[in-house]
Design an enzyme around this catalytic site. Structure first.
Site, mmCIF file in Angstrom:
data_model
loop_
_atom_site.group_PDB
_atom_site.id
_atom_site.type_symbol
_atom_site.label_atom_id
_atom_site.label_comp_id
_atom_site.label_asym_id
_atom_site.label_seq_id
_atom_site.Cartn_x
_atom_site.Cartn_y
_atom_site.Cartn_z
ATOM 1 N N GLY A 283 0.799 -1.221 0.000
ATOM 2 C CA GLY A 283 0.000 0.000 0.000
ATOM 3 C C GLY A 283 0.825 1.260 0.000
ATOM 4 N N GLY A 284 2.154 1.139 0.161
ATOM 5 C CA GLY A 284 3.025 2.307 0.198
ATOM 6 C C GLY A 284 3.346 2.833 -1.185
ATOM 7 N N LYS A 362 10.584 4.434 7.422
ATOM 8 C CA LYS A 362 11.606 5.152 6.651
ATOM 9 C C LYS A 362 11.833 6.595 7.105
ATOM 10 C CE LYS A 362 8.283 6.577 3.112
ATOM 11 N NZ LYS A 362 7.931 6.562 1.681
ATOM 12 N N SER A 401 16.249 -1.295 0.053
ATOM 13 C CA SER A 401 17.076 -0.612 1.033
ATOM 14 C C SER A 401 17.175 0.876 0.673
ATOM 15 C CB SER A 401 18.454 -1.266 1.114
ATOM 16 O OG SER A 401 19.190 -0.754 2.204
ATOM 17 N N LYS A 404 20.786 5.659 2.775
ATOM 18 C CA LYS A 404 21.085 6.017 4.163
ATOM 19 C C LYS A 404 21.724 4.867 4.931
ATOM 20 C CE LYS A 404 17.494 9.553 4.355
ATOM 21 N NZ LYS A 404 17.282 9.549 2.890
ATOM 22 N N LYS A 416 18.387 -0.340 8.321
ATOM 23 C CA LYS A 416 18.367 -0.885 6.975
ATOM 24 C C LYS A 416 19.689 -1.579 6.646
ATOM 25 C CE LYS A 416 15.282 -0.293 4.402
ATOM 26 N NZ LYS A 416 14.066 -1.109 4.163
ATOM 27 N N ARG A 533 18.695 18.124 11.168
ATOM 28 C CA ARG A 533 17.971 17.373 12.186
ATOM 29 C C ARG A 533 18.829 16.234 12.716
ATOM 30 N NH1 ARG A 533 12.618 16.109 8.768
ATOM 31 N NH2 ARG A 533 14.275 15.429 7.355
#
Length: 609
Positions: A283-284, A362, A401, A404, A416, A533
């Site tokens: 669904g992503g 993610k 993957s 990152k 990951k 961040r």
């Protein structure tokens, strides 16, 4: 008007014009007209021959509002052949062909018939030319595509754009007129042209442009206040799927610094046709696009597995509606990859041939605050799905993957990287081929920077960027999904596939492009820098120094050299993460994910292309 009525009207018009030309030529040459048997026979033959040859050359099927040199040549052929036929008849019957009369008749026919046809086009053009709501338009590209755009804008009554100038980097075209439209200069003069000519619209009409060239040209267009559009694909224009009046906005993906990766259709058809395929996280953004891409290769079943019932329902309904005429079965399973028993039951029931594992957390800042969730979903979830696949005889397992995972500085990337190690470890002990696919940021995916920026722009700003030097690699959702599917077809087992993603993009430049694409100026929408961040890096990498291999296994696709696997240490984290303080858990994950050394593998490495 129906075709029959139109045909009858044109035949009647030509009958009158041909006879009038023949009659007038006698008056001009002889000052009188003698209605003799020869005159009547010549008139009938001339009319019959002209109408016959016009029909032969399909002159009556031409759309005269778009008439040009080709139509004029057909009129010329029809008149020459009909005049020649009459001259031969006169020679046979009377022995005295009326050469002067027939020459004048021929000239008058061309003038009267051609004039009658082209007057409609002239009327249409003038009517369109004087529309009060025309928007002055600059066309970038004076080649065949740009000329086609200009011609349709000049002729079309359904488009309120008026081309007033071309821009082209070919110096031999500068100062020339094409279709009555001047070539102003090169792309470096876009700003001057817009100001001097009061341009409201810019159309980029060069289909052969590379992504870098589009980026360069758009950067010049963005310095103006004109609305910039880009020509649809030339194939769509030629096949009539779209017209030049359906210019689309310049999209961010048009500005990527490379061409999209193409698929090996033959290899994929062989790999996927009639197979049962399971997609986790279906669904992503990536998972759903993988499903859309898969249906093109006619698998027998696609199992849509996901934790969110609404997103799974949406993709199921979309696929059923779009592909109702196919025999593909779409099966939905609402399940959490953290549930090992459920994964085992699903694999046992459907026995998939291929698994695409797209389910994952993610979001970098959220995982920094919740490292235990990254362990449960990204590490344990991957292990559960991988073990279930292995124990149930899946042929190929493809894990999605991220860049990152290279020298990770955040929990998401570390989780990951550890998941990659699990997948590579499974490949050593299983008959299933386990691989991972690593790529950068995906344009337009849920939670990505593009939708975030767009919402900020809709609110009137400011647009928040973490750092002016922040750069990232980008790819489109369809491209990312194609890479995943292609990797599964190339897999021999144990590989980490990496896409050559071209040049990285500065996030602040991305923000500026989105602001100008939305019709705003950089003075209207502020850009505010908020600071990096927790867990973020200024730049991302696709391979670390221990993984780099130079050869491509497929155009634009590389594989990394395998690094040492720390499976016992990963198992220790899995067993004890719930007992650890968050900061200590983050520290352990990052320390393990960054502990790398090259591992020499017994299987052949790398795979051949």
């Amino acid at each position: 008007m129906s075709y029959k009525k139109r045909l009858s009207l044109f035949i009647l018009l030509d009958l009158v014009l041909v006879f009038s030309a023949f009659l007038l030529s006698h008056l001009l040459v002889n000052d009188t007209v003698a209605i003799t048997q020869a005159f009547i026979l010549s008139s009938i033959l001339l009319i019959a021959m002209y109408i016959g040859f016009s029909g032969l050359y399909k002159l009556y099927k031409k759309a005269w509002e778009y008439a040009g040199v080709i139509e004029l040549l057909i009129i010329l052929k029809a008149t020459v052949l009909s005049i020649t036929a009459v001259l031969l008849m006169q020679t046979v019957v009377t022995g005295q062909p009326l050469l002067r009369v027939m020459t004048v008749t021929w000239l008058l026919q061309i003038l009267m018939i051609g004039g009658s046809r082209f007057v409609w086009r002239i009327y249409r053009n003038q009517k369109h030319h004087y529309r009060y709501d025309h928007k002055r338009t600059l066309i970038i590209g004076a080649g065949s595509a740009g000329t086609m755009v200009a011609r349709q804008l000049l002729n079309g009554s359904d488009c309120a754009l008026k081309p007033v100038a071309f821009i082209d980097d070919n110096p031999h075209k500068h100062k020339l007129d094409i279709l009555g439209i001047p070539v102003y200069g090169g792309t470096e003069e876009i700003v001057d042209a817009v100001e001097e000519l009061d341009i409201l619209k810019i159309i980029i009409a060069i289909p052969s442009l590379s992504k870098k060239q589009v980026n360069r040209i758009y950067a010049e267009c963005a310095k103006t206040e004109a609305d910039t559009k880009i020509l649809p694909m030339i194939e769509d224009l030629m096949t009539g799927k779209v017209s030049v009046s359906q210019m689309r906005e310049v999209q961010v993906e048009d500005l990527l610094g490379r061409k999209p990766v193409e698929l090996n259709i033959e290899l994929l058809s062989e790999t996927l046709e009639s197979k049962t395929i399971l997609v986790t996280g279906a669904g992503g953004s990536i998972g759903s696009e993988i499903c859309r891409q898969l249906v093109k290769f006619n698998p027998s079943e696609i199992i849509l597995l996901g934790h969110g019932e609404n997103s799974i329902y949406n993709i199921e309904m979309e696929l059923i509606h779009e592909y109702e005429d196919t025999e593909i079965r779409f099966i939905t399973e609402i399940a959490d990859v953290q549930d090992a028993q459920k994964m085992m039951e699903i694999m046992y029931e459907y026995k998939p041939d291929i698994v695409y594992h797209a389910a994952a957390h993610k979001h970098v800042p959220l995982m920094e605050r919740n490292p235990e969730e990254a362990v449960k979903n990204n590490i344990i979830g991957t292990r559960n799905v991988a073990q279930a696949a292995s124990w149930n005889g899946v042929d190929t397992f493809v894990m999605i993957s991220t860049d990152k995972a290279v020298n990770p500085t955040n929990v998401m990337g570390a989780s990951k990287k550890l998941a990659e190690m699990i997948v590579q470890g499974m490949d050593q002990v299983s008959n299933t081929k386990f691989v991972a696919v690593r790529f950068g940021n995906v344009l337009g995916s849920r939670g990505s920077v593009i939708p975030h920026f767009k919402k900020q722009i809709e609110r009137g700003g400011p647009v928040t960027v973490t750092h002016p030097d922040m750069i990232r690699y980008f790819m489109t959702i369809p491209e990312a999904s194609r890479l995943v599917i292609q990797a599964g077809a190339l897999a021999e087992g144990g590989e980490i596939f990496v896409l050559d993603m071209g040049d990285p993009v500065k996030i602040v430049d991305l923000a500026k492009n989105l602001i100008t694409m939305s019709g705003n100026s950089l003075e209207d929408i502020d850009i505010v820098f908020t600071g990096i961040r927790p867990g973020e890096k200024l730049f991302e990498e696709l391979l670390n120094k221990d993984e780099v291999r130079s050869e491509q296994v497929y155009p634009k696709i590389y594989i990394g050299q395998r690094a040492e696997l720390y499976l016992d240490e990963i198992e220790a984290i899995i067993e004890n993460y719930s007992l650890m303080e968050k900061e200590y858990l983050k520290q352990k994950m990052l320390e393990l994910a960054n502990r790398t050394s090259v591992y020499q593998r017994k299987k052949s490495w790398p795979i051949s292309s």
